[in-house]
Design a protein around this motif. Structure first.
Motif, mmCIF file in Angstrom:
data_model
loop_
_atom_site.group_PDB
_atom_site.id
_atom_site.type_symbol
_atom_site.label_atom_id
_atom_site.label_comp_id
_atom_site.label_asym_id
_atom_site.label_seq_id
_atom_site.Cartn_x
_atom_site.Cartn_y
_atom_site.Cartn_z
ATOM 1 N N ARG B 118 0.819 -1.218 0.000
ATOM 2 C CA ARG B 118 0.000 0.000 0.000
ATOM 3 C C ARG B 118 0.846 1.257 0.000
ATOM 4 O O ARG B 118 0.402 2.322 -0.390
ATOM 5 C CB ARG B 118 -0.911 0.016 1.234
ATOM 6 C CG ARG B 118 -2.014 -1.012 1.178
ATOM 7 C CD ARG B 118 -2.882 -0.851 2.391
ATOM 8 N NE ARG B 118 -3.476 0.498 2.396
ATOM 9 C CZ ARG B 118 -4.772 0.731 2.469
ATOM 10 N NH1 ARG B 118 -5.606 -0.271 2.549
ATOM 11 N NH2 ARG B 118 -5.248 1.945 2.469
ATOM 12 N N TYR B 119 2.063 1.094 0.524
ATOM 13 C CA TYR B 119 2.910 2.285 0.656
ATOM 14 C C TYR B 119 4.100 2.286 -0.300
ATOM 15 O O TYR B 119 4.960 3.128 -0.219
ATOM 16 C CB TYR B 119 3.420 2.398 2.097
ATOM 17 C CG TYR B 119 2.284 2.443 3.095
ATOM 18 C CD1 TYR B 119 1.548 3.620 3.266
ATOM 19 C CD2 TYR B 119 1.916 1.309 3.819
ATOM 20 C CE1 TYR B 119 0.493 3.660 4.141
ATOM 21 C CE2 TYR B 119 0.858 1.352 4.705
ATOM 22 C CZ TYR B 119 0.157 2.532 4.864
ATOM 23 O OH TYR B 119 -0.896 2.564 5.731
ATOM 24 N N GLY B 120 4.184 1.297 -1.131
ATOM 25 C CA GLY B 120 5.324 1.278 -2.036
ATOM 26 C C GLY B 120 5.140 0.206 -3.078
ATOM 27 O O GLY B 120 4.092 -0.456 -3.139
ATOM 28 N N ASP B 121 6.163 -0.002 -3.842
ATOM 29 C CA ASP B 121 6.098 -0.955 -4.933
ATOM 30 C C ASP B 121 6.740 -2.269 -4.480
ATOM 31 O O ASP B 121 7.956 -2.423 -4.471
ATOM 32 C CB ASP B 121 6.858 -0.364 -6.129
ATOM 33 C CG ASP B 121 6.590 -1.178 -7.377
ATOM 34 O OD1 ASP B 121 5.622 -1.973 -7.354
ATOM 35 O OD2 ASP B 121 7.344 -1.030 -8.342
ATOM 36 N N VAL B 122 5.896 -3.234 -4.044
ATOM 37 C CA VAL B 122 6.407 -4.513 -3.563
ATOM 38 C C VAL B 122 6.159 -5.577 -4.627
ATOM 39 O O VAL B 122 5.065 -5.643 -5.179
ATOM 40 C CB VAL B 122 5.717 -4.917 -2.242
ATOM 41 C CG1 VAL B 122 6.225 -6.274 -1.774
ATOM 42 C CG2 VAL B 122 5.952 -3.866 -1.179
ATOM 43 N N CYS B 123 7.165 -6.359 -4.917
ATOM 44 C CA CYS B 123 6.971 -7.448 -5.885
ATOM 45 C C CYS B 123 6.284 -8.614 -5.169
ATOM 46 O O CYS B 123 6.929 -9.407 -4.486
ATOM 47 C CB CYS B 123 8.318 -7.880 -6.453
ATOM 48 S SG CYS B 123 8.140 -9.206 -7.648
ATOM 49 N N LEU B 124 4.965 -8.652 -5.299
ATOM 50 C CA LEU B 124 4.197 -9.647 -4.538
ATOM 51 C C LEU B 124 4.503 -11.087 -4.942
ATOM 52 O O LEU B 124 4.610 -11.950 -4.062
ATOM 53 C CB LEU B 124 2.702 -9.347 -4.655
ATOM 54 C CG LEU B 124 2.262 -8.100 -3.876
ATOM 55 C CD1 LEU B 124 0.761 -7.867 -4.052
ATOM 56 C CD2 LEU B 124 2.600 -8.212 -2.402
ATOM 57 N N PRO B 125 4.629 -11.410 -6.252
ATOM 58 C CA PRO B 125 4.933 -12.811 -6.593
ATOM 59 C C PRO B 125 6.206 -13.308 -5.912
ATOM 60 O O PRO B 125 6.220 -14.402 -5.347
ATOM 61 C CB PRO B 125 5.111 -12.777 -8.110
ATOM 62 C CG PRO B 125 4.355 -11.584 -8.557
ATOM 63 C CD PRO B 125 4.449 -10.580 -7.445
ATOM 64 N N THR B 126 7.253 -12.507 -5.910
ATOM 65 C CA THR B 126 8.500 -12.932 -5.262
ATOM 66 C C THR B 126 8.286 -13.081 -3.761
ATOM 67 O O THR B 126 8.732 -14.052 -3.139
ATOM 68 C CB THR B 126 9.616 -11.901 -5.504
ATOM 69 O OG1 THR B 126 9.615 -11.553 -6.880
ATOM 70 C CG2 THR B 126 10.955 -12.459 -5.114
ATOM 71 N N SER B 127 7.575 -12.125 -3.169
ATOM 72 C CA SER B 127 7.328 -12.175 -1.728
ATOM 73 C C SER B 127 6.604 -13.468 -1.356
ATOM 74 O O SER B 127 7.029 -14.193 -0.445
ATOM 75 C CB SER B 127 6.467 -10.986 -1.282
ATOM 76 O OG SER B 127 7.157 -9.796 -1.493
ATOM 77 N N TYR B 128 5.527 -13.768 -2.102
ATOM 78 C CA TYR B 128 4.738 -14.942 -1.729
ATOM 79 C C TYR B 128 5.412 -16.231 -2.148
ATOM 80 O O TYR B 128 5.266 -17.261 -1.479
ATOM 81 C CB TYR B 128 3.309 -14.815 -2.261
ATOM 82 C CG TYR B 128 2.522 -13.852 -1.408
ATOM 83 C CD1 TYR B 128 2.138 -14.217 -0.125
ATOM 84 C CD2 TYR B 128 2.230 -12.571 -1.839
ATOM 85 C CE1 TYR B 128 1.464 -13.338 0.699
ATOM 86 C CE2 TYR B 128 1.554 -11.677 -1.034
ATOM 87 C CZ TYR B 128 1.169 -12.068 0.246
ATOM 88 O OH TYR B 128 0.519 -11.204 1.059
ATOM 89 N N GLY B 129 6.165 -16.177 -3.240
ATOM 90 C CA GLY B 129 6.958 -17.350 -3.625
ATOM 91 C C GLY B 129 7.945 -17.691 -2.533
ATOM 92 O O GLY B 129 8.106 -18.859 -2.135
ATOM 93 N N THR B 130 8.588 -16.646 -2.013
ATOM 94 C CA THR B 130 9.564 -16.864 -0.945
ATOM 95 C C THR B 130 8.881 -17.327 0.338
ATOM 96 O O THR B 130 9.391 -18.197 1.054
ATOM 97 C CB THR B 130 10.351 -15.566 -0.666
ATOM 98 O OG1 THR B 130 10.812 -15.046 -1.908
ATOM 99 C CG2 THR B 130 11.541 -15.826 0.227
ATOM 100 N N LEU B 131 7.711 -16.779 0.591
ATOM 101 C CA LEU B 131 6.973 -17.197 1.791
ATOM 102 C C LEU B 131 6.604 -18.680 1.694
ATOM 103 O O LEU B 131 6.688 -19.427 2.676
ATOM 104 C CB LEU B 131 5.709 -16.346 1.949
ATOM 105 C CG LEU B 131 5.010 -16.497 3.303
ATOM 106 C CD1 LEU B 131 5.890 -15.979 4.425
ATOM 107 C CD2 LEU B 131 3.674 -15.772 3.307
ATOM 108 N N PHE B 132 6.225 -19.092 0.488
ATOM 109 C CA PHE B 132 5.907 -20.508 0.259
ATOM 110 C C PHE B 132 7.148 -21.368 0.527
ATOM 111 O O PHE B 132 7.075 -22.404 1.202
ATOM 112 C CB PHE B 132 5.412 -20.688 -1.181
ATOM 113 C CG PHE B 132 5.136 -22.110 -1.543
ATOM 114 C CD1 PHE B 132 4.113 -22.819 -0.937
ATOM 115 C CD2 PHE B 132 5.911 -22.759 -2.503
ATOM 116 C CE1 PHE B 132 3.866 -24.132 -1.276
ATOM 117 C CE2 PHE B 132 5.672 -24.076 -2.845
ATOM 118 C CZ PHE B 132 4.638 -24.769 -2.234
#
Lengths: 324, 287
Positions: B118-132
């Motif tokens: 919400r406050y910046g440009d986060v690469c969500l696929p990488t974030s969730y891939g890494t979380l997985f």
């Protein structure tokens, strides 16, 4: 109900159970009797699928305990020597887990839980932590666990050990009550307990079957080897001479002399020892010798037990099964 | 299995260690998220997880030490043997309960990237891939911890060995740089491993002959191979050490690559250690 064939269990070099075969029918109370380390616990652990066997088979209700453990175990409720309780749980939580593991669900589970808690008298304690319960109640929780799933056979390993006399009576009554609806097998090394509660006694010594009969038959078997204890006011030589003349006396063992009294143990070869007692009395009376004591010693189950356990196998001392 | 799972989960909810595990994980991740994402204003959530995976060294053994060791200590394992359920069901039920406990803090953590986005440009696929991958890494370590717990009835021992093993695994790649890369060094290390394997076989099966047989055979094969082709052993030890690192595979995800071979690798580690746990529990029946 349970068929044990040529069961052998070895722990490395030590043989705990050796070529044990027996068939246990249904609807009676069986007492499993033997000294510590005789192989009782080992046999029970194998019977209930907790332990493997080195050789031999066990069938429960026709199912092989090693090949079809699931079906076989459903027919058995087992309380090991140390009640396997989760101390942090309440009896209700504990029984719910065991019931679910035995495949009970929903109303059936609740119904059976209530029934076994009622039967074992733990309903009032159902929501306390097991850690807070007394040993007697813990034992009851253990028995309640074994009764869940309505097994046909209930196996209890030394259920009265470590309880106070009142608790022991309570557990015995419970076993008697269970015997009306289930086949109950319970082990003990207390003879009087087995004698009063059981329909059949299985005696095991050194991992072998020493005897398998009703308590009455076992006692009768040994009545013939009854002995007579006597004390006479005479010197040993005189006692020995008088006894030697009595028909039916097969051996005399002098136990010592004190203040002119001689104690002796007389062995008889007779079926019925009462006539021998009479003859001894008459012999002493005829010789003007005072008899202070004359007691026919009937063999108790204890003697049967000691004799059989010595006869069964004089080998190495067996190891008490506490591996599990 | 569901009975064991539910029972285990209920147990976990009453255990302090469960809350300690969750709290430590959240605190650790929260700390790094604050430092990286908030203070340093880096928009990569995966770096937080990369740093946070060190927490596994301590918290995984804390969670797993109880699982089997406690059953053995209070002798309830005998109940499990006598119930009409298989050891596989027992182990799976316990493992799934552990995974469920592990998944709860992860669900909380899964919200972080969304908040940051919400406050910046986060690469969500990488974030969730890494979380997985973080979940897979944790799950594999939980399987290892559970196996260690099944070897003893002493929880402290299980936890201690667990911390040592995971720490060694965490640093195995860095350590690999320092170990001897020569052929002889590798063979020497292999000998040590073979001896340890022999001891393990002896401990698990209690069969002296089998342990000696397998051990001596492997030693002979290694010696023969060394004589025939010493070159093949060059650099073997460091290579094996970095291959065995569970953490090294995780870093691939951090770099933005969804590595299917790593997923398979983690799944095999889980399967292998669950299998060993079953064997370890079954062994009690065959002692």
């Amino acid at each position: 109900m349970i068929e044990i064939e040529h069961l052998t269990k070895r722990y490395g070099e030590v043989t705990a159970v050796s070529d044990l075969s027996l068939t246990i029918g249904s609807g009676q109370i069986y007492g499993f009797l033997g000294p510590n380390g005789a192989g009782k616990s080992t046999t029970m652990n194998i019977m209930t699928g907790c332990l493997s066997a080195t050789e031999g088979t066990v069938h429960v209700g026709g199912y092989d305990i090693f090949e079809e453990p699931r079906q076989a175990k459903r027919l058995i409720g087992y309380l090991p020597e140390q009640p396997p309780l989760y101390l942090n749980e309440s009896p209700r939580e504990y029984l719910r887990f065991v019931g679910e593991a035995k495949g009970l669900r929903g109303g059936q589970l609740r119904g059976q839980m209530d029934a076994v808690m009622e039967q074992t008298g733990i309903a009032a304690m159902a929501d306390r932590r097991i850690a807070e319960l007394s040993k007697g109640y813990r034992q009851r929780v253990g028995i309640a666990q074994a009764l869940l799933g309505d097994p046909q056979v209930v196996v209890l390993d030394e259920p009265t050990v470590g309880l106070d006399p009142i608790q022991i009576i309570g557990i015995r009554d419970l076993i008697r009550e269970l015997g009306r609806t289930h086949t109950v097998i319970f082990s003990s090394h207390i003879l009087s307990e087995v004698q009063t509660v059981c329909d059949q006694i299985i005696m095991i010594a050194h991992g072998r079957l020493a005897a398998f009969d009703t308590p009455e038959n076992l006692e009768r078997q040994l009545l013939s080897s009854g002995e007579i204890a006597l004390t006479a006011l005479a010197e040993p030589a005189r006692v020995e001479r008088l006894l030697a003349a009595v028909p039916g006396v097969s051996g005399v063992e002098l136990l010592g002399e004190e203040d002119g009294r001689t104690a002796a143990r007389v062995r008889t070869g007779a079926e019925d020892i009462r006539p021998v007692c009479r003859d001894i009395f008459l012999a002493f009376a005829g010789a003007d010798t005072v008899l202070l004591e004359l007691t026919p010693r009937r063999a108790s189950l204890e003697d049967v037990f000691l004799e059989l356990s010595e006869a069964a196998g004089p080998e190495e001392a067996e190891r008490e099964e506490d591996a599990l | 299995m569901t009975a064991v799972f539910r029972h285990e989960l209920r147990n976990d909810l009453h255990a302090l260690t469960t809350y300690l595990f969750g709290a430590c994980l959240l605190a650790f991740i929260g700390l790094w998220a604050m430092m990286y994402n908030l203070q340093a204003a880096v928009n990569n959530f995966e770096y937080v997880l990369e740093a946070g995976c060190l927490a596994f060294v301590v918290i995984v053994p804390i969670l797993t030490m109880r699982t089997v060791a406690e059953e053995r200590r209070q002798r309830t394992d005998q109940l499990l043997y006598s119930l009409p359920i298989t050891t596989v069901q027992v182990v799976l039920g316990k493992y799934l309960a552990l995974l469920a406990v592990f998944a709860v803090p992860l669900c909380v953590i899964a919200v972080y990237p969304l908040i940051f986005a919400r406050y910046g440009d986060v690469c969500l696929p990488t974030s969730y891939g890494t979380l997985f991958a973080f979940f897979l890494l944790g799950a594999a370590l939980l399987a290892v911890g559970m196996f260690l717990s099944s070897l003893t009835e002493n929880q402290g021992f299980a936890a201690g060995i667990g911390i040592a093993v995971i720490l060694l695994n965490y640093y195995s790649v860095s350590l690999a740089e320092y170990v001897s890369a020569s052929a002889f060094g590798s063979v020497a290390a292999l000998y040590v491993v073979i001896l340890l394997l022999g001891l393990l076989i002896r401990y698990v099966t209690r069969n002296e002959k089998l342990a000696w047989g397998v051990g001596l055979a492997l030693l002979a094969v290694t010696a023969a191979a060394y004589v025939l082709d010493a070159q093949a052993f060059e650099g073997l030890l460091p290579r094996v050490m970095s291959r065995l690192s569970l953490f090294e595979r995780f870093y691939v995800f951090v770099n933005g690559v969804f590595d299917w071979t790593a997923v398979v690798y983690y799944a095999s580690v889980m399967g292998f250690f669950l299998f060993l746990t079953v064997q370890s529990m079954e062994k009690r029946r065959y002692n």
